[in-house]
Design a protein around this motif. Structure first.
Motif, PDB file in Angstrom:
ATOM      1  N   ASN A   1      58.981  89.331 -19.853  1.00 41.04           N
ATOM      2  CA  ASN A   1      58.617  88.300 -18.881  1.00 41.04           C
ATOM      3  C   ASN A   1      58.100  88.906 -17.580  1.00 41.04           C
ATOM      4  O   ASN A   1      57.231  88.324 -16.925  1.00 41.04           O
ATOM      5  CB  ASN A   1      59.801  87.370 -18.623  1.00 41.04           C
ATOM      6  CG  ASN A   1      60.029  86.407 -19.760  1.00 41.04           C
ATOM      7  OD1 ASN A   1      59.109  86.104 -20.530  1.00 41.04           O
ATOM      8  ND2 ASN A   1      61.246  85.905 -19.899  1.00 41.04           N
ATOM      9  N   ARG A   2      58.621  90.067 -17.197  1.00 40.05           N
ATOM     10  CA  ARG A   2      58.074  90.759 -16.021  1.00 40.05           C
ATOM     11  C   ARG A   2      56.621  91.153 -16.270  1.00 40.05           C
ATOM     12  O   ARG A   2      55.762  91.048 -15.385  1.00 40.05           O
ATOM     13  CB  ARG A   2      58.900  92.001 -15.693  1.00 40.05           C
ATOM     14  CG  ARG A   2      60.274  91.712 -15.101  1.00 40.05           C
ATOM     15  CD  ARG A   2      60.166  91.081 -13.726  1.00 40.05           C
ATOM     16  NE  ARG A   2      61.463  90.779 -13.166  1.00 40.05           N
ATOM     17  CZ  ARG A   2      62.116  91.566 -12.310  1.00 40.05           C
ATOM     18  NH1 ARG A   2      61.573  92.721 -11.940  1.00 40.05           N
ATOM     19  NH2 ARG A   2      63.284  91.215 -11.827  1.00 40.05           N
ATOM     20  N   LYS A   3      56.341  91.612 -17.484  1.00 39.31           N
ATOM     21  CA  LYS A   3      54.968  91.965 -17.846  1.00 39.31           C
ATOM     22  C   LYS A   3      54.059  90.731 -17.752  1.00 39.31           C
ATOM     23  O   LYS A   3      52.925  90.803 -17.255  1.00 39.31           O
ATOM     24  CB  LYS A   3      54.926  92.525 -19.263  1.00 39.31           C
ATOM     25  CG  LYS A   3      55.490  93.924 -19.403  1.00 39.31           C
ATOM     26  CD  LYS A   3      54.543  94.949 -18.816  1.00 39.31           C
ATOM     27  CE  LYS A   3      55.016  96.361 -19.067  1.00 39.31           C
ATOM     28  NZ  LYS A   3      54.132  97.366 -18.415  1.00 39.31           N
ATOM     29  N   ARG A   4      54.567  89.615 -18.247  1.00 47.92           N
ATOM     30  CA  ARG A   4      53.778  88.385 -18.223  1.00 47.92           C
ATOM     31  C   ARG A   4      53.495  87.932 -16.791  1.00 47.92           C
ATOM     32  O   ARG A   4      52.366  87.536 -16.466  1.00 47.92           O
ATOM     33  CB  ARG A   4      54.516  87.288 -18.990  1.00 47.92           C
ATOM     34  CG  ARG A   4      54.515  87.503 -20.498  1.00 47.92           C
ATOM     35  CD  ARG A   4      55.468  86.579 -21.218  1.00 47.92           C
ATOM     36  NE  ARG A   4      55.367  86.742 -22.665  1.00 47.92           N
ATOM     37  CZ  ARG A   4      56.277  86.333 -23.535  1.00 47.92           C
ATOM     38  NH1 ARG A   4      57.383  85.730 -23.101  1.00 47.92           N
ATOM     39  NH2 ARG A   4      56.098  86.523 -24.825  1.00 47.92           N
TER      40      ARG A   4
ATOM     41  N   PHE B   1      49.340  80.786 -17.361  1.00 51.91           N
ATOM     42  CA  PHE B   1      50.694  81.012 -17.877  1.00 51.91           C
ATOM     43  C   PHE B   1      50.678  81.061 -19.397  1.00 51.91           C
ATOM     44  O   PHE B   1      51.322  81.913 -20.019  1.00 51.91           O
ATOM     45  CB  PHE B   1      51.644  79.901 -17.410  1.00 51.91           C
ATOM     46  CG  PHE B   1      52.224  80.133 -16.030  1.00 51.91           C
ATOM     47  CD1 PHE B   1      52.683  81.385 -15.651  1.00 51.91           C
ATOM     48  CD2 PHE B   1      52.329  79.083 -15.120  1.00 51.91           C
ATOM     49  CE1 PHE B   1      53.229  81.598 -14.384  1.00 51.91           C
ATOM     50  CE2 PHE B   1      52.866  79.284 -13.860  1.00 51.91           C
ATOM     51  CZ  PHE B   1      53.317  80.545 -13.489  1.00 51.91           C
ATOM     52  N   PHE B   2      49.934  80.135 -20.029  1.00 51.19           N
ATOM     53  CA  PHE B   2      49.819  80.147 -21.484  1.00 51.19           C
ATOM     54  C   PHE B   2      49.094  81.412 -21.950  1.00 51.19           C
ATOM     55  O   PHE B   2      49.437  82.003 -22.969  1.00 51.19           O
ATOM     56  CB  PHE B   2      49.067  78.909 -21.972  1.00 51.19           C
ATOM     57  CG  PHE B   2      49.841  77.630 -21.838  1.00 51.19           C
ATOM     58  CD1 PHE B   2      51.220  77.620 -21.953  1.00 51.19           C
ATOM     59  CD2 PHE B   2      49.187  76.438 -21.583  1.00 51.19           C
ATOM     60  CE1 PHE B   2      51.942  76.445 -21.821  1.00 51.19           C
ATOM     61  CE2 PHE B   2      49.892  75.247 -21.458  1.00 51.19           C
ATOM     62  CZ  PHE B   2      51.283  75.255 -21.575  1.00 51.19           C
ATOM     63  N   ASP B   3      48.099  81.813 -21.186  1.00 53.01           N
ATOM     64  CA  ASP B   3      47.287  82.968 -21.560  1.00 53.01           C
ATOM     65  C   ASP B   3      48.109  84.244 -21.620  1.00 53.01           C
ATOM     66  O   ASP B   3      47.856  85.122 -22.451  1.00 53.01           O
ATOM     67  CB  ASP B   3      46.133  83.125 -20.569  1.00 53.01           C
ATOM     68  CG  ASP B   3      45.177  84.225 -20.978  1.00 53.01           C
ATOM     69  OD1 ASP B   3      44.783  84.258 -22.155  1.00 53.01           O
ATOM     70  OD2 ASP B   3      44.834  85.059 -20.126  1.00 53.01           O
ATOM     71  N   VAL B   4      49.092  84.373 -20.742  1.00 52.08           N
ATOM     72  CA  VAL B   4      49.892  85.594 -20.722  1.00 52.08           C
ATOM     73  C   VAL B   4      51.106  85.519 -21.634  1.00 52.08           C
ATOM     74  O   VAL B   4      51.891  86.470 -21.700  1.00 52.08           O
ATOM     75  CB  VAL B   4      50.340  85.933 -19.275  1.00 52.08           C
ATOM     76  CG1 VAL B   4      49.143  86.154 -18.384  1.00 52.08           C
ATOM     77  CG2 VAL B   4      51.250  84.853 -18.700  1.00 52.08           C
ATOM     78  N   GLY B   5      51.287  84.395 -22.335  1.00 56.67           N
ATOM     79  CA  GLY B   5      52.311  84.363 -23.380  1.00 56.67           C
ATOM     80  C   GLY B   5      53.472  83.422 -23.196  1.00 56.67           C
ATOM     81  O   GLY B   5      54.335  83.341 -24.069  1.00 56.67           O
TER      82      GLY B   5
END
Length: 361
Positions: free
Chosen positions: A292-295, A315-319
């Motif tokens: 989640n930190r990566k996202r 937000f959806f794009d990063v997972g």
């Protein structure tokens, strides 16, 4: 009906944990079972005096076609559909049903026309215009699919698959319109055969062609010699964390909303204990905290690069699967909401630009 029921059971039995597309497709096939049951009952009741373009079947067709677009949306953008969006997709269908009931209450009579010629003779009447509008709406979902955003780089399909699915939907729509405009038994029989063939094609594509892809990254090799050190050794934990960073950054694995710790273990050719120790040595309580930190870091990078953007889509794009989860993690990471954070960034940049001028004065 038996074929659709068996298809539904097969697709549900082959669904994968955390992947909803096959479950949705199974539900679609089960709805088809109920749809055909309704048609059989309706046609049996009107076999002595067949009618064309019955409003009830047109409304049912619009409902079924609307349901058919949920599966490809889930394929294109896993996790984008939530309860609120599903309700929004059904709002137009609900409005049409309500409008139909209101017209009945106001005394509108929907004539049971026995041929297309009889129907066209009343082309200017509300009841005929309403039926034509319903018929045209059959093709709207197929057009709508091309406007569904590819909200992640991690996706499970391509435009070739999309074109094939749209063609199948259009064929089904045309077939349904033909069958409700014809009184010939051979036409109805051919329609059922075509409809079943289309559904078999979709199921075949889902089970054997549209493979659910994993991030395209070469698996890191297993170390040739294992260091004879304790698990908690800082040097070994640092080495494992470097391999983890290399793997995750190269594959952008965080974009996969279904990423699990098992995927990382497999990709790194390690075990759960080593991986957990490496994360903890570098300040991460868990795998979830690390990903989640990566996202969040990628979310900030994208928004800063674009200057502005749609927070939800990014937000959806990063997972992330939901807005609530994304906002909670963003606040934990930055102590602020996205709006507050980027407003503060603008203030800091403005302050940095004006301070040298003030100092010179």
């Amino acid at each position: 009906m038996i074929i659709f029921l068996l298809l539904s059971l097969l697709l549900f039995s082959q669904h994968k944990e955390g992947e909803r597309s096959r479950t949705m497709l199974a539900c679609m096939n089960f709805i088809s079972v109920l749809n055909y049951l309704n048609q059989i009952i309706y046609f049996n009741q009107h076999i002595a005096s067949p009618v064309v373009m019955p409003v009830q079947l047109l409304l049912l067709g619009v409902f079924v076609i609307s349901t058919y677009i949920m599966y490809p949306i889930e394929v294109i953008s896993p996790g984008w559909l939530n309860r609120k969006r599903v309700l929004k997709l059904y709002l137009p269908v609900t409005a049409l049903f309500v409008l139909y009931e209101i017209t009945l209450a106001l005394g509108v009579v929907y004539t049971p026309f026995e041929s297309v010629g009889d129907l066209m003779a009343h082309i200017g009447s509300f009841e005929v215009i309403f039926r034509i509008v319903l018929a045209l709406l059959f093709f709207l979902p197929a057009v709508f699919l091309y406007f569904v955003p590819y909200t992640r780089r991690y996706n499970n399909t391509n435009y070739k698959w999309m074109r094939g699915y749209v063609i199948v939907v259009v064929i089904n729509a045309i077939g349904f319109l033909v069958v409700i405009n014809s009184t010939m038994i051979i036409v109805r029989t051919l329609y059922y055969a075509i409809s079943v063939s289309c559904s078999l094609y979709i199921a075949y594509q889902e089970l054997f062609v549209r493979l659910i892809r994993q991030p395209e990254i070469t698996r890191l090799p297993v170390a040739t010699a294992k260091p004879k050190m304790a698990i908690g050794n800082n040097e070994k934990a640092s080495s494992m964390f470097e391999r983890l960073e290399q793997y995750v950054n190269q594959s952008e694995a965080w974009r996969n909303p279904d990423l699990s710790v098992g995927d990382l273990i497999s990709g790194l050719s390690t075990n759960r204990t080593y991986l957990r120790e490496a994360m903890q040595q570098n300040g991460y309580d868990s795998y979830t905290s690390y990903i989640n930190r990566k996202r969040i870091a990628e979310f900030i990078r994208i928004i800063e690069q674009q200057g502005e953007g749609n927070y939800l889509h990014t937000f959806f794009d990063v997972g992330f699967r939901s807005k609530a989860t994304a906002l909670r993690n963003f606040r934990e990471f930055t102590g602020m909401t996205p709006t507050e954070y980027f407003q503060q960034q603008v203030k800091d940049i403005t302050f940095a630009e004006t301070t040298p001028q003030i100092m010179q004065k």
